[in-house]
Design a protein around this motif. Structure first.
Motif, PDB file in Angstrom:
ATOM      1  N   HIS A  19       0.816  -1.229   0.000  1.00  0.00           N
ATOM      2  CA  HIS A  19       0.000   0.000   0.000  1.00  0.00           C
ATOM      3  C   HIS A  19       0.851   1.281   0.000  1.00  0.00           C
ATOM      4  CE1 HIS A  19      -3.702   2.198   0.614  1.00  0.00           C
ATOM      5  NE2 HIS A  19      -3.203   2.799   1.677  1.00  0.00           N
ATOM      6  N   HIS A  38       0.939   4.327  -2.746  1.00  0.00           N
ATOM      7  CA  HIS A  38       0.768   5.773  -2.501  1.00  0.00           C
ATOM      8  C   HIS A  38       1.892   6.556  -3.201  1.00  0.00           C
ATOM      9  CE1 HIS A  38      -2.717   6.583  -0.062  1.00  0.00           C
ATOM     10  NE2 HIS A  38      -2.418   5.649   0.823  1.00  0.00           N
ATOM     11  N   SER A  59      -0.422   9.326   5.753  1.00  0.00           N
ATOM     12  CA  SER A  59      -1.787   8.846   5.538  1.00  0.00           C
ATOM     13  C   SER A  59      -2.460   8.623   6.879  1.00  0.00           C
ATOM     14  CB  SER A  59      -1.736   7.553   4.728  1.00  0.00           C
ATOM     15  OG  SER A  59      -1.238   6.519   5.533  1.00  0.00           O
ATOM     16  N   ASP A  64      -6.879   6.994  -0.774  1.00  0.00           N
ATOM     17  CA  ASP A  64      -6.812   5.630  -1.300  1.00  0.00           C
ATOM     18  C   ASP A  64      -7.556   5.495  -2.624  1.00  0.00           C
ATOM     19  OD1 ASP A  64      -5.327   4.903   0.839  1.00  0.00           O
ATOM     20  OD2 ASP A  64      -6.945   3.891   1.916  1.00  0.00           O
TER      21      ASP A  64
HETATM   22 ZN    ZN Z   1      -3.726   4.781   2.088  1.00  0.00          ZN
END
Ligand code: ZN
Ligand code: KG4
Length: 347
Positions: A111, A115, A136, A302
């Motif tokens: 993840h 990003h 985040s 996201d």
């Molecule tokens: Zn995220």
């Protein structure tokens, strides 16, 4: 190469089709924020169930919007770590099944790396090496991106993530979940010096952050004023809190850029949408004489387009998943998912 990508690590069910890691052919997101707002935060089991309910429709929508058919898809990707384990498993298993059914590779994606890759979509001219501030709801870190799949953490939060701190303060101020964006909007016109809030230093670790003291200071300020019946100037509290978060992040990012000799800087993650942090980063980069890349707000939170972008570079390096690929609630972004195994399905 066309990659159908999924993101389901938290409370967004997202699907996208991305061509060669850079060109987004479709990008759809179904947010669960309204559902979790009832509880003041994400309820993991509810998140997983909602992902299950909508993921088929999101896959169809992404394909339809891309103008491609299933046969035009060359690989399927999904976020495999880190995140809420039940939520991750929905996207991961859906993507693995789709890859298996279509007879094409499955690509697991980290993840945080995704990003970072949001920048490749926004800025076609950008390529590693660069230093990236990833901020985040779950992570706050400074990453030296040496190559598309080579990431080294040079600093990180010792406790809460920046987004968690924003959300906590916003909640105490009576703003709806997730409160970061609402707090940011409220801060416009506020006096950022009205409520001095603490900045933390982690001894011996100049590029690490800490937000728990700041969070506690905001909690105490809000509770004390409520007990004494002294109304707070909410826009000024929002501005003061945003300044405190920015003061914790930006000088450390600046110091790391200098020490490690990076001339190109990027920012990523939901909190990269924050107007104060964007302003302070711009001023800092000008002072340093560095190039600064800040993705548009639509690519900060996201989404699956960023997963499709990073998946392309993982595939190029041979980081393809097996059908036994699992999801992980935590995982260092420096670790790559394994190279192709014997039970790997390939076209
Ligand atoms: Zn995220
Ligand atoms: O990257 P993201 O969408 O999800 C995670 O991977 O965690 O980040 C979500 C976080 C939330 O904490 C949200 O409140 C915060 O990003 N956020 C903001 C702003 N927009 C979103 N925080 C401060 N200012 C904003 N404008």
């Amino acid at each position: 190469m066309n990659i159908l990508a999924f993101e389901s690590s938290c409370d967004e069910t997202a699907a996208a089709v991305v061509h060669n890691g850079r060109r987004v052919l479709s990008d759809v997101v179904s947010s669960q924020a309204d559902i979790h707002a009832l509880y003041g935060g994400v309820v993991p089991e509810i998140a997983s169930r909602r992902h299950l309910e909508v993921i088929c429709a999101m896959a169809d929508k992404a394909l339809e919007k891309s103008g491609l058919s299933r046969r035009d898809i060359d690989a399927v990707a999904a976020t495999a770590a880190p995140g809420l384990i039940g939520a991750l498993l929905v996207g991961l298993n859906f993507a693995k099944s789709a890859a298996f059914a279509l007879g094409i590779p499955f690509i697991p994606v980290h993840h945080i790396r995704a990003h970072v890759a949001a920048n490749y979509i926004a800025f076609p001219e950008l390529s590693p090496p660069f230093l990236c501030l990833v901020i985040s709801g779950g992570h706050s870190l400074i990453a030296a991106v040496r190559d598309y799949t080579e990431i080294e953490i040079v600093g990180a939060s010792r406790d809460d993530a920046a987004g968690e701190a924003f959300d906590k303060c916003a909640r105490l101020m009576g703003l709806p979940y997730p409160g970061g964006a609402a707090l940011d909007a409220l801060s416009a016109g506020g006096d950022d010096l009205k409520y001095p809030l603490p900045c933390a230093n982690v001894s011996g670790a100049p590029y690490d952050f800490s937000f728990s003291g700041l969070k506690t200071a905001a909690v105490n300020l809000i509770h004390n004023s409520a007990q004494k019946n002294i109304p707070l100037d909410m826009p000024s509290l929002a501005a003061s809190f945003s300044k405190a978060v920015s003061d914790e992040l930006v000088p450390r990012f600046c110091g790391a850029a200098r020490e490690y000799g990076f001339e190109t800087l990027c920012v990523a993650g939901g909190v990269a949408a924050n107007s104060r942090i964007r302003r302070d980063l711009t001023a800092m980069a000008q002072k340093l004489g560095c190039g600064l890349f800040i993705p548009p707000v639509s690519l900060c939170g996201d989404n699956a387009a960023m997963v499709g972008a990073q998946a392309y570079y993982e595939f190029v390096k041979g980081h393809v998943g097996a059908t036994s690929q699992n999801a992980f609630a935590t995982m260092e972004p420096g670790i790559s998912f394994g190279a192709a195994k014997t039970d790997q399905v390939t076209k």
